[in-house]
Design an enzyme around this catalytic site. Sequence first.
Site, PDB file in Angstrom:
ATOM      1  N   SER A 184       0.841  -1.202   0.000  1.00  0.00           N
ATOM      2  CA  SER A 184       0.000   0.000   0.000  1.00  0.00           C
ATOM      3  C   SER A 184       0.874   1.249   0.000  1.00  0.00           C
ATOM      4  CB  SER A 184      -0.912   0.009   1.228  1.00  0.00           C
ATOM      5  OG  SER A 184      -1.454   1.303   1.360  1.00  0.00           O
ATOM      6  N   HIS A 241      -1.080  -1.107  -4.316  1.00  0.00           N
ATOM      7  CA  HIS A 241      -2.395  -0.774  -3.765  1.00  0.00           C
ATOM      8  C   HIS A 241      -2.485   0.729  -3.516  1.00  0.00           C
ATOM      9  CE1 HIS A 241      -5.980  -1.995  -1.406  1.00  0.00           C
ATOM     10  NE2 HIS A 241      -5.621  -1.090  -0.519  1.00  0.00           N
ATOM     11  N   ASP A 254      -4.674   3.642  -1.958  1.00  0.00           N
ATOM     12  CA  ASP A 254      -5.765   3.910  -1.009  1.00  0.00           C
ATOM     13  C   ASP A 254      -6.297   5.321  -1.198  1.00  0.00           C
ATOM     14  OD1 ASP A 254      -6.093   1.552   0.691  1.00  0.00           O
ATOM     15  OD2 ASP A 254      -4.005   1.912   1.250  1.00  0.00           O
ATOM     16  N   HIS A 264      -8.206   1.188  -4.198  1.00  0.00           N
ATOM     17  CA  HIS A 264      -9.177   0.909  -3.135  1.00  0.00           C
ATOM     18  C   HIS A 264      -9.847   2.231  -2.778  1.00  0.00           C
ATOM     19  CE1 HIS A 264      -9.670  -0.294   1.407  1.00  0.00           C
ATOM     20  NE2 HIS A 264     -10.833  -0.218   0.784  1.00  0.00           N
ATOM     21  N   MET A 282     -12.083   4.466  -0.810  1.00  0.00           N
ATOM     22  CA  MET A 282     -12.808   4.640   0.455  1.00  0.00           C
ATOM     23  C   MET A 282     -13.424   6.020   0.389  1.00  0.00           C
ATOM     24  SD  MET A 282      -9.843   2.991   2.819  1.00  0.00           S
ATOM     25  CE  MET A 282      -8.661   3.205   1.499  1.00  0.00           C
ATOM     26  N   MET A 298     -11.604  -6.230   4.710  1.00  0.00           N
ATOM     27  CA  MET A 298     -10.810  -5.320   5.543  1.00  0.00           C
ATOM     28  C   MET A 298     -10.513  -5.978   6.885  1.00  0.00           C
ATOM     29  SD  MET A 298     -10.139  -2.571   3.854  1.00  0.00           S
ATOM     30  CE  MET A 298      -9.252  -1.836   5.238  1.00  0.00           C
ATOM     31  N   GLY A 309      -9.120   3.725   7.026  1.00  0.00           N
ATOM     32  CA  GLY A 309      -8.849   5.139   7.264  1.00  0.00           C
ATOM     33  C   GLY A 309      -7.376   5.425   7.497  1.00  0.00           C
ATOM     34  N   PHE A 310      -6.699   4.499   8.148  1.00  0.00           N
ATOM     35  CA  PHE A 310      -5.298   4.755   8.498  1.00  0.00           C
ATOM     36  C   PHE A 310      -4.460   3.495   8.351  1.00  0.00           C
ATOM     37  CE2 PHE A 310      -7.935   7.791  10.646  1.00  0.00           C
ATOM     38  CZ  PHE A 310      -7.260   8.987  10.440  1.00  0.00           C
ATOM     39  N   GLY A 332      -1.019   1.255   9.543  1.00  0.00           N
ATOM     40  CA  GLY A 332      -0.338   0.997  10.807  1.00  0.00           C
ATOM     41  C   GLY A 332      -1.217   0.520  11.953  1.00  0.00           C
ATOM     42  N   ASP A 349      -6.695  -6.680   3.773  1.00  0.00           N
ATOM     43  CA  ASP A 349      -6.059  -5.360   3.852  1.00  0.00           C
ATOM     44  C   ASP A 349      -6.158  -4.803   5.267  1.00  0.00           C
ATOM     45  OD1 ASP A 349      -5.156  -2.776   3.385  1.00  0.00           O
ATOM     46  OD2 ASP A 349      -6.870  -2.183   2.147  1.00  0.00           O
TER      47      ASP A 349
HETATM   48  C1  DX5 Z   1      -6.524   1.225   5.495  1.00  0.00           C
HETATM   49  C2  DX5 Z   1      -6.018   0.983   4.093  1.00  0.00           C
HETATM   50  C3  DX5 Z   1      -4.902   0.003   4.025  1.00  0.00           C
HETATM   51  C4  DX5 Z   1      -3.682   0.426   4.786  1.00  0.00           C
HETATM   52  C5  DX5 Z   1      -2.786  -0.741   5.005  1.00  0.00           C
HETATM   53  O1  DX5 Z   1      -7.577   2.107   5.462  1.00  0.00           O
HETATM   54  O2  DX5 Z   1      -7.049   0.512   3.273  1.00  0.00           O
HETATM   55  O3  DX5 Z   1      -4.568  -0.321   2.690  1.00  0.00           O
HETATM   56  O4  DX5 Z   1      -2.963   1.443   4.152  1.00  0.00           O
HETATM   57  O5  DX5 Z   1      -1.694  -0.317   5.766  1.00  0.00           O
HETATM   58  P1  DX5 Z   1      -1.049  -1.243   6.879  1.00  0.00           P
HETATM   59  O6  DX5 Z   1      -0.502  -2.436   6.161  1.00  0.00           O
HETATM   60  O7  DX5 Z   1      -0.001  -0.366   7.466  1.00  0.00           O
HETATM   61  O8  DX5 Z   1      -2.139  -1.623   7.845  1.00  0.00           O
HETATM   62 ZN    ZN Z   2      -6.547  -0.356   1.241  1.00  0.00          ZN
END
Ligand code: DX5
Ligand code: ZN
Length: 217
Positions: A7, A32, A34, A67, A69, A140, A145-146, A148, A178
């Site tokens: 990502s 990926h 986001d 992806h 959102m 998911m 949203g974030f 980490g 993800d």
């Molecule tokens: C979350 C995103 C993910 C995220 C994955 O909202 O859809 O793609 O960036 O990041 P890590 O692998 O750090 O959880």
């Molecule tokens: Zn994602």
Amino acid sequence: MPLVSPSLLASDFSRIGEEANRAFEAGADWLHLDIMDGHFVDNISYGPDVCAFVRKAVGPQPFLDAHLMIERPDHYFERFVKAGVNLICFHVELGDEYYIHNTLKRIREAGVKNGIALNPATPFEKVVPFLGEVDLLLVMSVVPGFGGQSFMPEVLEKVKKAVAWRSENNAQFLIQIDGGIGPQNAQLCKEAGVDILVAGSSTFKAADMAQAIADLK
Ligand code: DX5
Ligand code: ZN
């Protein structure tokens, strides 16, 4: 062996083109992207112009997986097609059955692959009406949203249900997971039947990205 889609959200945005290329040089299968609008999720990332820049940086071949959102994917998806992404996935929570069917159909008609995503709190049954018409199901494993965040192992039950549904119905879609994916849970995901691991922090922030991708596989 699963595919790995790092990502770009976890990359260094000040050199995003080089970061995209770094992922493919390190063995990424897909990349990926986001896309967050500050409405459907509580964060804002980047939009179609940045996706077009990434496409230009990596050249025509690499597979870019978007992806979305965002609210109103029906209104915005064409801009991402134009930007050169290969797959557009949006969330099942966004509309009624007619809206989802219609948007999935329009994405395919625009010449790219389509996908449907579901949040950790959304039951598997909610995506069943669409599984015969998607190229990808995105499960998911964090609240979107974030980057980490911590992996939620309970969502693997939905992956198992999707694997069973796919074989019972002779369907073709790929299953992607993800959120919070790293070497500590990749094996569990593979055992559940995941085809594509999305991984942000564990790939882009690793000391050795090629090793991190190899470890996930
Ligand atoms: C979350 C995103 C993910 C995220 C994955 O909202 O859809 O793609 O960036 O990041 P890590 O692998 O750090 O959880
Ligand atoms: Zn994602």
